[in-house]
Motif scaffolding. Structure first.
Motif, PDB file in Angstrom:
ATOM      1  N   LYS A  11      39.450  29.292  34.743  1.00  0.00           N
ATOM      2  CA  LYS A  11      39.369  30.757  34.655  1.00  0.00           C
ATOM      3  C   LYS A  11      38.039  31.179  34.029  1.00  0.00           C
ATOM      4  CE  LYS A  11      41.617  34.705  35.097  1.00  0.00           C
ATOM      5  NZ  LYS A  11      41.911  35.210  36.428  1.00  0.00           N
ATOM      6  N   SER A  12      37.695  30.562  32.899  1.00  0.00           N
ATOM      7  CA  SER A  12      36.417  30.819  32.222  1.00  0.00           C
ATOM      8  C   SER A  12      35.758  29.486  31.925  1.00  0.00           C
ATOM      9  CB  SER A  12      36.633  31.572  30.905  1.00  0.00           C
ATOM     10  OG  SER A  12      37.115  32.857  31.137  1.00  0.00           O
ATOM     11  N   GLN A  13      34.488  29.382  32.253  1.00  0.00           N
ATOM     12  CA  GLN A  13      33.757  28.154  31.973  1.00  0.00           C
ATOM     13  C   GLN A  13      32.260  28.385  32.096  1.00  0.00           C
ATOM     14  OE1 GLN A  13      35.124  26.252  36.012  1.00  0.00           O
ATOM     15  NE2 GLN A  13      33.732  24.810  35.059  1.00  0.00           N
ATOM     16  N   THR A  43      31.847  39.133  38.281  1.00  0.00           N
ATOM     17  CA  THR A  43      32.678  38.450  37.287  1.00  0.00           C
ATOM     18  C   THR A  43      32.122  37.067  36.935  1.00  0.00           C
ATOM     19  OG1 THR A  43      34.171  37.631  39.002  1.00  0.00           O
ATOM     20  CG2 THR A  43      34.792  39.700  37.888  1.00  0.00           C
ATOM     21  N   LEU A  61      32.900  31.326  24.740  1.00  0.00           N
ATOM     22  CA  LEU A  61      33.984  31.801  25.593  1.00  0.00           C
ATOM     23  C   LEU A  61      35.169  32.289  24.757  1.00  0.00           C
ATOM     24  CD1 LEU A  61      33.851  29.112  28.433  1.00  0.00           C
ATOM     25  CD2 LEU A  61      32.985  31.464  28.507  1.00  0.00           C
ATOM     26  N   LYS A  65      37.051  36.105  24.448  1.00  0.00           N
ATOM     27  CA  LYS A  65      38.499  36.366  24.495  1.00  0.00           C
ATOM     28  C   LYS A  65      38.899  37.336  23.387  1.00  0.00           C
ATOM     29  CE  LYS A  65      40.253  32.069  26.467  1.00  0.00           C
ATOM     30  NZ  LYS A  65      41.062  30.876  26.211  1.00  0.00           N
ATOM     31  N   ALA A  80      37.714  40.012  33.326  1.00  0.00           N
ATOM     32  CA  ALA A  80      36.566  39.258  33.808  1.00  0.00           C
ATOM     33  C   ALA A  80      35.346  40.165  33.959  1.00  0.00           C
ATOM     34  CB  ALA A  80      36.904  38.591  35.136  1.00  0.00           C
ATOM     35  N   LYS A  83      34.032  41.046  30.392  1.00  0.00           N
ATOM     36  CA  LYS A  83      33.328  39.913  29.783  1.00  0.00           C
ATOM     37  C   LYS A  83      31.947  39.738  30.413  1.00  0.00           C
ATOM     38  CE  LYS A  83      37.437  37.225  28.629  1.00  0.00           C
ATOM     39  NZ  LYS A  83      38.170  35.981  28.929  1.00  0.00           N
ATOM     40  N   GLU A 112      31.366  31.578  34.306  1.00  0.00           N
ATOM     41  CA  GLU A 112      32.487  32.028  35.140  1.00  0.00           C
ATOM     42  C   GLU A 112      33.525  32.745  34.278  1.00  0.00           C
ATOM     43  OE1 GLU A 112      34.599  33.145  37.692  1.00  0.00           O
ATOM     44  OE2 GLU A 112      33.742  31.442  38.770  1.00  0.00           O
ATOM     45  N   PHE A 113      34.015  33.891  34.769  1.00  0.00           N
ATOM     46  CA  PHE A 113      35.054  34.636  34.057  1.00  0.00           C
ATOM     47  C   PHE A 113      36.294  34.901  34.910  1.00  0.00           C
ATOM     48  CE2 PHE A 113      31.063  36.042  32.027  1.00  0.00           C
ATOM     49  CZ  PHE A 113      31.301  35.529  30.762  1.00  0.00           C
ATOM     50  N   ASP A 114      36.286  34.479  36.181  1.00  0.00           N
ATOM     51  CA  ASP A 114      37.399  34.795  37.069  1.00  0.00           C
ATOM     52  C   ASP A 114      37.658  33.658  38.056  1.00  0.00           C
ATOM     53  OD1 ASP A 114      39.466  36.503  37.889  1.00  0.00           O
ATOM     54  OD2 ASP A 114      38.218  37.431  39.418  1.00  0.00           O
TER      55      ASP A 114
END
Length: 128
Positions: A11-13, A43, A61, A65, A80, A83, A112-114
Motif C-alpha cells: 500500500k505504501s512503500q 498517489t 511512511l 500515517k 493516498a 500523503k 507509493e501511497f496507493d
C-alpha cells in the motif's frame, strides 16, 4: 523522453530507483547536463532521501500515517492523495561525466501511497 516502469508490492512503500535512472542517463549518451525525473501519478511521487538506513524510510511512511489518519474521507483513496501532496512530482538532477550527482548518502526513491500497482516515471535528459 524515457519511460521507466516499476511494480509496487505494498500500500505504501519507497523504492530506490537510482540505478534505473543512472542506466538511462548512460544510455542517453549525455555526459554533462540535467535529467528531469517526473512521476505522473497523483498517489505516488519521487523524492531524494537517505539510502543506507531502511528504518528511516519506515519512519517517514509512519509519520505520514500519523499526519493523515484513517477516517471517512469523501474520496475512496483520499489518504493516498493527501500523503502524496507532501512530496514533489518531479526532480531535476545534475549530470556530470555521464552520472547523476547525489550526496554520499542520497538516492532517488519512488514513493507509493496507493499500491500495489504499476507506476511509471518519465525522464527527460538534456545535455549541455
Amino acid at each position: 523522453m524515457i519511460t521507466l516502469r516499476f511494480e509496487t508490492d505494498h500500500k505504501s512503500q519507497m523504492i530506490d530507483i537510482t540505478k534505473e535512472i543512472k542506466e538511462a542517463v548512460i544510455k542517453s549518451g549525455v555526459k554533462n547536463g540535467i535529467v528531469t525525473v517526473f512521476c505522473p501519478h497523483s498517489t505516488a511521487n519521487v523524492v531524494i532521501f537517505e539510502k543506507s538506513d531502511p528504518s528511516l524510510r519506515r519512519e517517514l511512511l509512519g509519520m505520514l500515517k500519523d499526519i493523515v489518519p484513517h477516517k471517512d474521507y469523501s474520496h475512496s483513496n483520499a489518504r493516498a492523495h493527501l500523503k502524496a501532496a507532501f512530496f514533489r512530482t518531479s526532480l531535476t538532477l545534475i549530470i556530470e561525466n555521464a552520472d547523476i550527482v547525489l550526496g554520499e548518502w542520497q538516492s532517488v526513491f519512488l514513493v507509493e501511497f496507493d499500491g500495489p500497482r504499476e507506476r511509471k516515471v518519465y525522464l527527460k535528459v538534456i545535455g549541455d
